[in-house]
Design a protein around this motif. Structure first.
Motif, PDB file in Angstrom:
ATOM      1  N   LEU A  31       0.826  -1.205   0.000  1.00  0.00           N
ATOM      2  CA  LEU A  31       0.000   0.000   0.000  1.00  0.00           C
ATOM      3  C   LEU A  31       0.863   1.259   0.000  1.00  0.00           C
ATOM      4  O   LEU A  31       0.506   2.271  -0.610  1.00  0.00           O
ATOM      5  N   ALA A  32       2.013   1.204   0.688  1.00  0.00           N
ATOM      6  CA  ALA A  32       2.920   2.354   0.690  1.00  0.00           C
ATOM      7  C   ALA A  32       3.462   2.613  -0.709  1.00  0.00           C
ATOM      8  O   ALA A  32       3.526   3.761  -1.162  1.00  0.00           O
ATOM      9  N   VAL A  33       3.843   1.551  -1.414  1.00  0.00           N
ATOM     10  CA  VAL A  33       4.334   1.703  -2.785  1.00  0.00           C
ATOM     11  C   VAL A  33       3.216   2.202  -3.691  1.00  0.00           C
ATOM     12  O   VAL A  33       3.415   3.100  -4.526  1.00  0.00           O
ATOM     13  N   ALA A  34       2.019   1.620  -3.551  1.00  0.00           N
ATOM     14  CA  ALA A  34       0.887   2.041  -4.382  1.00  0.00           C
ATOM     15  C   ALA A  34       0.595   3.526  -4.194  1.00  0.00           C
ATOM     16  O   ALA A  34       0.320   4.249  -5.164  1.00  0.00           O
ATOM     17  N   ALA A  35       0.669   4.007  -2.956  1.00  0.00           N
ATOM     18  CA  ALA A  35       0.431   5.423  -2.680  1.00  0.00           C
ATOM     19  C   ALA A  35       1.494   6.293  -3.334  1.00  0.00           C
ATOM     20  O   ALA A  35       1.192   7.356  -3.888  1.00  0.00           O
ATOM     21  N   GLU A  36       2.761   5.845  -3.280  1.00  0.00           N
ATOM     22  CA  GLU A  36       3.836   6.608  -3.907  1.00  0.00           C
ATOM     23  C   GLU A  36       3.679   6.651  -5.426  1.00  0.00           C
ATOM     24  O   GLU A  36       3.898   7.677  -6.062  1.00  0.00           O
ATOM     25  N   LEU A  37       3.291   5.518  -6.026  1.00  0.00           N
ATOM     26  CA  LEU A  37       3.091   5.490  -7.470  1.00  0.00           C
ATOM     27  C   LEU A  37       1.962   6.430  -7.878  1.00  0.00           C
ATOM     28  O   LEU A  37       2.066   7.149  -8.874  1.00  0.00           O
ATOM     29  N   SER A  72       5.293  -2.154  16.759  1.00  0.00           N
ATOM     30  CA  SER A  72       4.077  -2.799  16.258  1.00  0.00           C
ATOM     31  C   SER A  72       2.904  -1.826  16.266  1.00  0.00           C
ATOM     32  O   SER A  72       2.070  -1.841  15.353  1.00  0.00           O
ATOM     33  N   MET A  73       2.835  -0.950  17.264  1.00  0.00           N
ATOM     34  CA  MET A  73       1.768   0.051  17.297  1.00  0.00           C
ATOM     35  C   MET A  73       1.913   1.015  16.128  1.00  0.00           C
ATOM     36  O   MET A  73       0.924   1.381  15.477  1.00  0.00           O
ATOM     37  N   GLU A  74       3.147   1.423  15.834  1.00  0.00           N
ATOM     38  CA  GLU A  74       3.388   2.319  14.705  1.00  0.00           C
ATOM     39  C   GLU A  74       3.013   1.628  13.398  1.00  0.00           C
ATOM     40  O   GLU A  74       2.372   2.220  12.518  1.00  0.00           O
ATOM     41  N   TYR A  75       3.397   0.365  13.268  1.00  0.00           N
ATOM     42  CA  TYR A  75       3.097  -0.413  12.065  1.00  0.00           C
ATOM     43  C   TYR A  75       1.591  -0.464  11.821  1.00  0.00           C
ATOM     44  O   TYR A  75       1.115  -0.195  10.710  1.00  0.00           O
ATOM     45  N   LEU A  76       0.829  -0.809  12.859  1.00  0.00           N
ATOM     46  CA  LEU A  76      -0.624  -0.925  12.707  1.00  0.00           C
ATOM     47  C   LEU A  76      -1.264   0.425  12.406  1.00  0.00           C
ATOM     48  O   LEU A  76      -2.211   0.503  11.615  1.00  0.00           O
ATOM     49  N   GLU A  77      -0.758   1.483  13.014  1.00  0.00           N
ATOM     50  CA  GLU A  77      -1.303   2.821  12.767  1.00  0.00           C
ATOM     51  C   GLU A  77      -1.041   3.258  11.327  1.00  0.00           C
ATOM     52  O   GLU A  77      -1.932   3.785  10.648  1.00  0.00           O
ATOM     53  N   VAL A  78       0.175   3.024  10.849  1.00  0.00           N
ATOM     54  CA  VAL A  78       0.506   3.379   9.470  1.00  0.00           C
ATOM     55  C   VAL A  78      -0.315   2.537   8.497  1.00  0.00           C
ATOM     56  O   VAL A  78      -0.805   3.039   7.475  1.00  0.00           O
ATOM     57  N   LEU A  79      -0.482   1.255   8.802  1.00  0.00           N
ATOM     58  CA  LEU A  79      -1.280   0.375   7.945  1.00  0.00           C
ATOM     59  C   LEU A  79      -2.719   0.865   7.848  1.00  0.00           C
ATOM     60  O   LEU A  79      -3.306   0.905   6.752  1.00  0.00           O
ATOM     61  N   ARG A  80      -3.309   1.263   8.984  1.00  0.00           N
ATOM     62  CA  ARG A  80      -4.677   1.799   8.961  1.00  0.00           C
ATOM     63  C   ARG A  80      -4.758   3.056   8.100  1.00  0.00           C
ATOM     64  O   ARG A  80      -5.686   3.230   7.309  1.00  0.00           O
ATOM     65  N   HIS A  81      -3.769   3.917   8.251  1.00  0.00           N
ATOM     66  CA  HIS A  81      -3.739   5.156   7.468  1.00  0.00           C
ATOM     67  C   HIS A  81      -3.645   4.849   5.974  1.00  0.00           C
ATOM     68  O   HIS A  81      -4.350   5.467   5.152  1.00  0.00           O
ATOM     69  N   LEU A  82      -2.776   3.905   5.593  1.00  0.00           N
ATOM     70  CA  LEU A  82      -2.600   3.573   4.183  1.00  0.00           C
ATOM     71  C   LEU A  82      -3.850   2.931   3.597  1.00  0.00           C
ATOM     72  O   LEU A  82      -4.197   3.183   2.430  1.00  0.00           O
ATOM     73  N   ARG A  83      -4.544   2.117   4.380  1.00  0.00           N
ATOM     74  CA  ARG A  83      -5.786   1.517   3.895  1.00  0.00           C
ATOM     75  C   ARG A  83      -6.839   2.587   3.625  1.00  0.00           C
ATOM     76  O   ARG A  83      -7.538   2.550   2.606  1.00  0.00           O
ATOM     77  N   ALA A  86      -5.838   4.486   0.464  1.00  0.00           N
ATOM     78  CA  ALA A  86      -6.116   3.726  -0.759  1.00  0.00           C
ATOM     79  C   ALA A  86      -7.579   3.853  -1.167  1.00  0.00           C
ATOM     80  O   ALA A  86      -7.900   4.028  -2.345  1.00  0.00           O
ATOM     81  N   VAL A  87      -8.480   3.787  -0.178  1.00  0.00           N
ATOM     82  CA  VAL A  87      -9.917   3.894  -0.466  1.00  0.00           C
ATOM     83  C   VAL A  87     -10.276   5.317  -0.884  1.00  0.00           C
ATOM     84  O   VAL A  87     -10.950   5.535  -1.899  1.00  0.00           O
ATOM     85  N   SER A  88      -9.836   6.294  -0.118  1.00  0.00           N
ATOM     86  CA  SER A  88     -10.220   7.686  -0.378  1.00  0.00           C
ATOM     87  C   SER A  88      -9.648   8.218  -1.690  1.00  0.00           C
ATOM     88  O   SER A  88     -10.233   9.108  -2.310  1.00  0.00           O
ATOM     89  N   HIS A  89      -8.522   7.668  -2.134  1.00  0.00           N
ATOM     90  CA  HIS A  89      -7.907   8.132  -3.377  1.00  0.00           C
ATOM     91  C   HIS A  89      -8.184   7.182  -4.555  1.00  0.00           C
ATOM     92  O   HIS A  89      -7.641   7.375  -5.640  1.00  0.00           O
ATOM     93  N   HIS A  95      -7.589  -6.813  -3.256  1.00  0.00           N
ATOM     94  CA  HIS A  95      -7.237  -7.677  -2.124  1.00  0.00           C
ATOM     95  C   HIS A  95      -7.528  -9.147  -2.388  1.00  0.00           C
ATOM     96  O   HIS A  95      -6.843 -10.026  -1.856  1.00  0.00           O
ATOM     97  N   GLN A  96      -8.545  -9.440  -3.170  1.00  0.00           N
ATOM     98  CA  GLN A  96      -8.945 -10.837  -3.380  1.00  0.00           C
ATOM     99  C   GLN A  96      -8.262 -11.469  -4.590  1.00  0.00           C
ATOM    100  O   GLN A  96      -8.521 -12.630  -4.896  1.00  0.00           O
ATOM    101  N   LEU A  97      -7.402 -10.718  -5.266  1.00  0.00           N
ATOM    102  CA  LEU A  97      -6.721 -11.247  -6.443  1.00  0.00           C
ATOM    103  C   LEU A  97      -5.273 -11.583  -6.086  1.00  0.00           C
ATOM    104  O   LEU A  97      -4.547 -10.734  -5.574  1.00  0.00           O
TER     105      LEU A  97
END
Length: 202
Positions: A31-37, A72-83, A86-89, A95-97
């Motif tokens: 998701l981080a790469v997708a956002a950068e692209l 781990s808290m930072e990881y989960l927080e960043v993951l939530r933000h990236l998700r 991805a939706v808002s943009h 995910h299912q492919l």
């Protein structure tokens, strides 16, 4: 008879798609790469895989278990933000492919560089660049050996020349969240330079 890539590029094959980049992995790295692209206006499709049909949740749990509590808290927080990002943009995250196999294929155009073919359960994605963020270490070694590469000092530079990029999968130890984000930023810029910002395949 035209090869599958030629049919895909001409829009004749309904199970094949063409894009600038395919990101393999729908976790934090992918998701981080997708956002950068997207930030660089590079058309990209993000899919799951390669080693499991439904790896995201299990991989996240294993990844967090390997980290300190603060990390781990930072990881989960960043993951939530990236998700949410991805939706808002409207990022093309499937995910299912699941990516099942990838290979370099010759272009139907004379003197044009080879492109990547990513086979999924739904068909084939053709791309100028592939970013691997989900790949077991032993599987990565086998895949690189098939391409004629081995894990080493100049690996990333060599792979970049053929349009293959790695984020968070080169070492046995999991990189920190910040390291992953830095890798994603760097790869996003490299892929953008390779395919040309905002220039998408016809």
């Amino acid at each position: 008879m035209p090869n599958p890539q030629a049919r895909a590029l001409q829009g004749e094959d309904p199970v094949a798609e063409s894009t600038s980049a395919v990101v393999i992995g729908t976790g934090l790295s992918g998701l981080a790469v997708a956002a950068e692209l997207a930030r660089h206006a590079v058309a990209a499709v993000t899919v799951d895989g390669l080693e499991s049909s439904a790896p995201t949740t299990a991989t996240c749990a294993l990844r967090v278990a390997d980290l300190s509590s603060a990390e781990s808290m930072e990881y989960l927080e960043v993951l939530r933000h990236l998700r949410k990002h991805a939706v808002s943009h409207g990022l093309d995250v499937r995910h299912q492919l699941t990516a099942r196999h990838l290979a370099l294929v010759e272009s139907p155009e004379p003197d044009a560089p080879a492109r990547w073919a990513v086979r999924t359960d739904a068909g084939v994605l053709y791309a100028d660049a592939v970013i691997l963020t989900r790949c077991a270490h032993n599987q990565l070694r086998r895949f690189l050996a098939d391409l004629g590469y081995s894990l080493g000092e100049h690996l990333l530079e060599a792979l970049g020349q053929i349009g293959l990029y790695l984020v968070g999968v080169t070492g046995l130890a999991a990189p920190s969240t910040r390291e992953v984000l830095l890798q994603a930023k760097h790869v996003g810029a490299e892929v953008s330079a390779r395919v040309g910002a905002g220039l998408q395949p016809a």
